[in-house]
Design an enzyme around this catalytic site. Structure first.
Site, PDB file in Angstrom:
ATOM      1  N   CYS A  38       0.847  -1.191   0.000  1.00  0.00           N
ATOM      2  CA  CYS A  38       0.000   0.000   0.000  1.00  0.00           C
ATOM      3  C   CYS A  38       0.883   1.242   0.000  1.00  0.00           C
ATOM      4  CB  CYS A  38      -0.893  -0.052   1.236  1.00  0.00           C
ATOM      5  SG  CYS A  38      -1.803   1.455   1.605  1.00  0.00           S
ATOM      6  N   THR A  40       0.797   3.573   2.122  1.00  0.00           N
ATOM      7  CA  THR A  40       1.263   3.769   3.497  1.00  0.00           C
ATOM      8  C   THR A  40       2.539   2.970   3.750  1.00  0.00           C
ATOM      9  OG1 THR A  40      -0.979   4.158   4.292  1.00  0.00           O
ATOM     10  CG2 THR A  40       0.649   3.499   5.938  1.00  0.00           C
ATOM     11  N   HIS A  43       5.455   4.758   2.235  1.00  0.00           N
ATOM     12  CA  HIS A  43       5.929   5.859   3.081  1.00  0.00           C
ATOM     13  C   HIS A  43       6.865   5.330   4.173  1.00  0.00           C
ATOM     14  CE1 HIS A  43       3.544   9.071   1.405  1.00  0.00           C
ATOM     15  NE2 HIS A  43       2.410   8.395   1.571  1.00  0.00           N
TER      16      HIS A  43
END
Length: 344
Positions: A38, A40, A43
């Site tokens: 994902c 996320t 990141h």
């Protein structure tokens, strides 16, 4: 167990071994069969400022998954050993105003799998029974593992009815592509999609988009003119902004007809200015902000969409073993992929 561990506050992940988890009284241990990457996770992998402020290593990351229940706590009643499950990644408190009034998807105190507690990039993960979602055994792992982000797309597309409507989707990342597939299955009349990547626009055609627009090749005025031509000058009934790009956001507002609706899912990287009067107020537009999925109504609706023929297979473009995670993140960085899934 094998796992991907964010051991230190720096870029990358470590492919290593960690102790097998044990369940509490209301927990279940799930043997992970598939877990998808994902934004996320990217990141955290890249260790950008958001991750630095949010993650406290060591942490096993990952939150999109499916697997088999292999052990349960003494008080578990909702699942049993052998059940094939996915998981809601937002662990809500059950006590705040939002949770107690049917709005748990915006719980004030929610914790996130793979962010606030160890996640699914591992052979086993322990989870509260109340976040597990029994999944039909006929759904293959690479599809079952993406039900969580697919739920985002379901909520974004179907927060209002779009049957027979003309829909614009700005941003053809995985969730935007999922939203296109959902809109097609739900009976949208015409679907238009824009993106800066020809690769992803080609995927959009595969999931049922009728018209694709390259936002890198054409200026904003030309994009808007093309949408007017497609809609006989009317504009679209609904815009789904899935990218977070400021230009895409303005296109979404500009393209929607008076009295239409705009769904905002993409996250901008900074502040975005908006002509509130002309883009929203004077047009009488309804704006919906989407975060997560509605618990658990979106999951039930998703199960029904699968039965109705929802086709997301073209969006799953790459699979790797757990040890091939770096290739997956490299593909995400390049943009030459849809959804990347790790198979265990």
């Amino acid at each position: 167990m094998r796992a991907l561990l964010k051991r230190e506050a720096k870029p990358g992940l470590e492919f290593t071994t960690c102790p097998d988890p044990t369940p509490g009284p209301t927990d279940a241990v799930v043997r992970v069969r598939a877990t998808s990457l994902c934004g996320t996770d990217a990141h955290i992998y890249n260790w950008d400022p958001w991750a630095h402020s949010r993650i406290h290593p060591p942490r096993i990351i990952g939150h999109e998954m499916c697997g088999e229940v292999v052990e349960t706590g003494a008080d578990v009643t909702l699942v049993a050993v052998g059940d094939y499950v996915a998981a809601e990644s937002h662990l809500t408190c059950g006590q705040c105003f939002q949770c107690r009034t049917g709005q748990a998807h915006v719980c004030r105190n929610y914790r996130i799998l793979g962010v606030d507690r160890d996640g699914s990039f591992a052979e086993y993960v322990v989870l509260p029974e109340n976040v597990l979602w029994k999944t039909a055994p006929t759904v293959p792992p690479e599809l079952a593992s993406v039900q969580e982000p697919l739920g985002n797309a379901v909520d974004a597309a179907l927060v209002e009815d779009l049957t027979g409507h003309t829909v614009l989707i700005t941003g053809c990342g995985p969730t935007g592509l999922f939203a296109a597939a959902v809109a097609r299955t739900a009976g949208a009349a015409t679907i238009i999609a824009s993106d800066v990547s020809e690769y992803r626009l080609a995927l959009a055609k595969q999931v049922g988009v009728d018209h694709v627009l390259n936002a890198r090749a054409e200026v904003s005025d030309t994009l808007a003119s093309n949408i007017r031509d497609i809609t006989a000058g009317e504009g679209v009934d609904a815009s789904l902004e899935m990218s977070g790009d400021p230009n895409a956001l303005h296109l979404a507002f500009g393209a929607v007809k008076n009295g239409g609706r705009v769904t905002l899912f993409g996250i901008p990287t900074g502040l975005v200015t908006c002509d509130l009067a002309n883009e929203i107020i004077f047009k009488g537009i309804r704006v919906h902000g989407i975060t997560g999925r509605r618990l658990f109504s979106t999951w039930y609706r998703l199960a029904g969409l699968f039965k109705a023929g929802l086709n997301i297979k073209p969006v799953i473009t790459h699979t790797f073993p757990l040890s091939g995670f770096a290739q997956g993140f490299d593909l995400m960085r390049s943009g030459q992929c849809g959804k990347v899934v790790l198979l265990l």
